[in-house]
Design an enzyme around this catalytic site. Structure first.
Site, PDB file in Angstrom:
ATOM      1  N   CYS A 100       1.531  -2.338  15.736  1.00  0.00           N
ATOM      2  CA  CYS A 100       1.209  -1.489  14.804  1.00  0.00           C
ATOM      3  C   CYS A 100       0.700  -3.125  14.092  1.00  0.00           C
ATOM      4  CB  CYS A 100       3.245  -2.116  13.611  1.00  0.00           C
ATOM      5  SG  CYS A 100       3.080  -1.727  11.760  1.00  0.00           S
TER       6      CYS A 100
ATOM      7  N   ASN B 111      -3.214   4.797  16.327  1.00  0.00           N
ATOM      8  CA  ASN B 111      -4.355   4.811  15.518  1.00  0.00           C
ATOM      9  C   ASN B 111      -4.733   3.056  14.943  1.00  0.00           C
ATOM     10  OD1 ASN B 111      -3.912   6.608  13.633  1.00  0.00           O
ATOM     11  ND2 ASN B 111      -1.966   6.262  13.014  1.00  0.00           N
TER      12      ASN B 111
ATOM     13  N   SER C 265      12.364   6.300   7.718  1.00  0.00           N
ATOM     14  CA  SER C 265      11.764   6.534   9.521  1.00  0.00           C
ATOM     15  C   SER C 265      12.008   4.776   9.605  1.00  0.00           C
ATOM     16  CB  SER C 265      10.438   6.079   9.489  1.00  0.00           C
ATOM     17  OG  SER C 265      10.081   6.120  10.903  1.00  0.00           O
TER      18      SER C 265
ATOM     19  N   GLY D 231       7.488  -2.274   6.354  1.00  0.00           N
ATOM     20  CA  GLY D 231       8.156  -2.013   6.790  1.00  0.00           C
ATOM     21  C   GLY D 231       9.544  -1.614   6.744  1.00  0.00           C
TER      22      GLY D 231
ATOM     23  N   CYS E 156       6.673  -4.995  16.227  1.00  0.00           N
ATOM     24  CA  CYS E 156       6.076  -4.013  17.141  1.00  0.00           C
ATOM     25  C   CYS E 156       4.847  -4.226  17.467  1.00  0.00           C
ATOM     26  CB  CYS E 156       6.071  -2.646  16.510  1.00  0.00           C
ATOM     27  SG  CYS E 156       8.011  -2.578  15.889  1.00  0.00           S
TER      28      CYS E 156
ATOM     29  N   GLU F 144       0.856  -0.986   0.144  1.00  0.00           N
ATOM     30  CA  GLU F 144      -0.192   0.116   0.109  1.00  0.00           C
ATOM     31  C   GLU F 144       0.684   0.934  -0.109  1.00  0.00           C
ATOM     32  OE1 GLU F 144      -4.434  -1.538   1.872  1.00  0.00           O
ATOM     33  OE2 GLU F 144      -2.363  -0.676   3.299  1.00  0.00           O
TER      34      GLU F 144
HETATM   35  N1  SAH Z   1       9.221   0.933  10.195  1.00  0.00           N
HETATM   36  C1  SAH Z   1      10.110   1.738  10.258  1.00  0.00           C
HETATM   37  C2  SAH Z   1       8.939   2.561   9.170  1.00  0.00           C
HETATM   38  C3  SAH Z   1       7.673   2.802   9.136  1.00  0.00           C
HETATM   39  S1  SAH Z   1       6.382   2.342  10.259  1.00  0.00           S
HETATM   40  C4  SAH Z   1       9.191   2.343  11.674  1.00  0.00           C
HETATM   41  O1  SAH Z   1       8.784   1.708  12.452  1.00  0.00           O
HETATM   42  O2  SAH Z   1      10.475   3.821  11.896  1.00  0.00           O
HETATM   43  C5  SAH Z   1       6.140   4.569  11.097  1.00  0.00           C
HETATM   44  C6  SAH Z   1       5.527   5.009  11.680  1.00  0.00           C
HETATM   45  O3  SAH Z   1       4.362   4.833  12.212  1.00  0.00           O
HETATM   46  C7  SAH Z   1       6.183   4.675  13.471  1.00  0.00           C
HETATM   47  O4  SAH Z   1       6.646   5.168  13.595  1.00  0.00           O
HETATM   48  C8  SAH Z   1       6.103   3.740  13.760  1.00  0.00           C
HETATM   49  O5  SAH Z   1       6.472   3.395  14.974  1.00  0.00           O
HETATM   50  C9  SAH Z   1       4.019   3.749  13.583  1.00  0.00           C
HETATM   51  N2  SAH Z   1       3.426   3.342  13.992  1.00  0.00           N
HETATM   52  C10 SAH Z   1       3.012   2.385  13.590  1.00  0.00           C
HETATM   53  N3  SAH Z   1       1.633   1.336  14.140  1.00  0.00           N
HETATM   54  C11 SAH Z   1       1.131   2.619  14.539  1.00  0.00           C
HETATM   55  C12 SAH Z   1      -0.083   2.703  14.794  1.00  0.00           C
HETATM   56  N4  SAH Z   1      -1.005   1.553  15.363  1.00  0.00           N
HETATM   57  N5  SAH Z   1      -0.216   4.091  14.968  1.00  0.00           N
HETATM   58  C13 SAH Z   1       0.599   4.610  15.228  1.00  0.00           C
HETATM   59  N6  SAH Z   1       1.496   4.416  15.199  1.00  0.00           N
HETATM   60  C14 SAH Z   1       2.181   3.887  14.944  1.00  0.00           C
HETATM   61 FE1  SF4 Z   2       7.475  -2.171  13.490  1.00  0.00          FE
HETATM   62 FE2  SF4 Z   2       7.637  -0.119  11.525  1.00  0.00          FE
HETATM   63 FE3  SF4 Z   2       7.816  -2.538  11.241  1.00  0.00          FE
HETATM   64 FE4  SF4 Z   2       5.723  -1.585  12.130  1.00  0.00          FE
HETATM   65  S1  SF4 Z   2       6.570  -1.117  10.035  1.00  0.00           S
HETATM   66  S2  SF4 Z   2       6.607  -3.516  12.645  1.00  0.00           S
HETATM   67  S3  SF4 Z   2       6.740   0.047  13.171  1.00  0.00           S
HETATM   68  S4  SF4 Z   2       9.643  -1.700  12.694  1.00  0.00           S
END
Ligand code: SAH
Ligand code: SF4
Length: 344
Positions: free
Chosen positions: A120, A295, A196, A164, A117, A93
């Site tokens: 996420c 979120n 990020s 990713g 995480c 996406e």
């Molecule tokens: N993997 C990378 C980039 C993609 S995630 C990273 O983790 O930085 C992009 C951002 O969205 C990250 O800061 C992540 O922690 C945040 N994120 C993940 N799940 C989320 C959620 N449910 N609500 C708000 N932000 C979220």
């Molecule tokens: Fe964690 Fe970013 Fe991967 Fe989501 S996309 S699992 S926030 S590293």
């Protein structure tokens, strides 16, 4: 012969390819002009390129694409979420967001994510593979095509914050960014690009050495190891003190302000005490905090913090600059952390 996508090759690499074949650099310029400015979809359309060179190109490169298979629009804030199918059937996406300064895109870097995480949605789909350079370039080209059609505009910035972990796809990200920045190609200024990462320490240092002038955001999300390890498994491999060392190394080499991302989770990391601890951790470091409203991802353990404003106040009082992330696309599950690319 191992053919490559024409969208995967940087200008310098194309020049080298032509040099090896005793062809003038000027031809590379012409090719980039056809591919990125005139948007042709075959070498045959390049009317100023000789037959011999077209044959050489056809023998070494091909045109591919990603295919839009679904589009959702959040009419409240005009966010658009697009589902692209890749050539092997995998899906990713991308999101287009409208800001007062223009349009920005959120690009995915992998199919799924292995960092796990807990908060996420993207991490729920285990990594299937990293995206290729061309698959990331093609996300942007297709987004620009869509925006051109419906708004007569192109994006002026993008973030690699979709599905990713970009630093788990390091080399491809580098070439992708080179093509994105290139005036002869996508032409987005480095200061308008943000990567990020969840905090892969050796990759942050490697990135720092490159001094790319691209914005770096770090997903910190906790002021201490206990909390961070409970929501981000990567903290077991690279705890906060090592992450801070990497951040210091980056700042020393780049002198560019880092964004610290901090997702506000009710009862987990959002107390005023947590804010004080965070302020202490970041004191005297060139960074600012971006507080992210959580979120929903349908997990009963996590809910949105009600203490965001107070948390921000504590940080500000401690002289840590902070902003609260504007929410985008929440009506279509296009917000941070909600991208999943589930099959539909
Ligand atoms: N993997 C990378 C980039 C993609 S995630 C990273 O983790 O930085 C992009 C951002 O969205 C990250 O800061 C992540 O922690 C945040 N994120 C993940 N799940 C989320 C959620 N449910 N609500 C708000 N932000 C979220
Ligand atoms: Fe964690 Fe970013 Fe991967 Fe989501 S996309 S699992 S926030 S590293």
């Amino acid at each position: 012969m191992n053919k490559k996508s024409i969208y995967s090759i940087t200008y310098d690499k194309l020049v080298n390819f032509f040099k090896e074949n005793s062809i003038n650099e000027f031809v590379a310029k012409q090719i980039f002009d056809w591919v990125y400015k005139k948007n042709v979809r075959s070498f045959e359309e390049m009317t100023n390129i000789s037959k011999k060179n077209i044959e050489l190109l056809n023998n070494n490169f091909y045109f591919n694409n990603v295919k839009e298979i679904n589009r959702q629009i959040d009419h409240e804030d005009e966010t658009i979420k697009i589902l692209y199918e890749l050539e092997d059937g995998n899906k990713v996406e991308s999101v287009i967001m409208k800001f007062n300064y223009g349009y920005s895109a959120c690009i995915s870097s992998q199919v799924g994510c292995n960092m796990g995480c807990k908060f996420c949605a993207s991490g729920k789909l285990k990594k299937i593979r990293s995206l290729t350079i061309d698959e990331m370039v093609l996300q942007i080209l297709n987004i620009n095509k869509t925006l051109m059609e419906i708004k007569s505009k192109k994006i002026t910035s993008f973030v690699i914050m979709g599905i990713g972990e970009p630093f788990d796809n390091f080399d491809n990200i580098l070439d992708f960014i080179e093509i994105a920045k290139d005036r002869k190609a996508i032409e987005i200024g480095s200061r308008h690009i943000t990567v990020s990462t969840s905090g892969i320490v050796p990759k942050i240092k490697k990135w720092a050495d490159l001094n790319l002038q691209v914005n770096l955001a770090i997903s910190l999300h906790a002021p201490n190891d206990e909390i961070r390890s409970s929501i981000m498994p990567i903290n077991n491999a690279y705890p906060i003190n090592e992450l801070m060392d990497a951040i210091d190394y980056y700042l020393e080499k780049n002198n560019r302000r880092i964004t610290i991302e901090y997702i506000m989770l009710d009862g987990i990391n959002d107390s005023n005490e947590n804010a004080n601890e965070l302020a202490k951790l970041l004191k005297n470091r060139l960074c600012y905090v971006n507080l992210i409203p959580f979120n929903d991802i349908n997990n009963p353990h996590f809910s949105r913090s009600k203490n965001i404003k107070n948390f921000a106040k504590v940080l500000n009082n401690a002289n840590i600059t902070c902003t609260i992330r504007q929410e985008r696309g929440k009506n279509i599950s296009a917000a941070c952390g909600q991208l999943r690319a589930k099959n539909i």
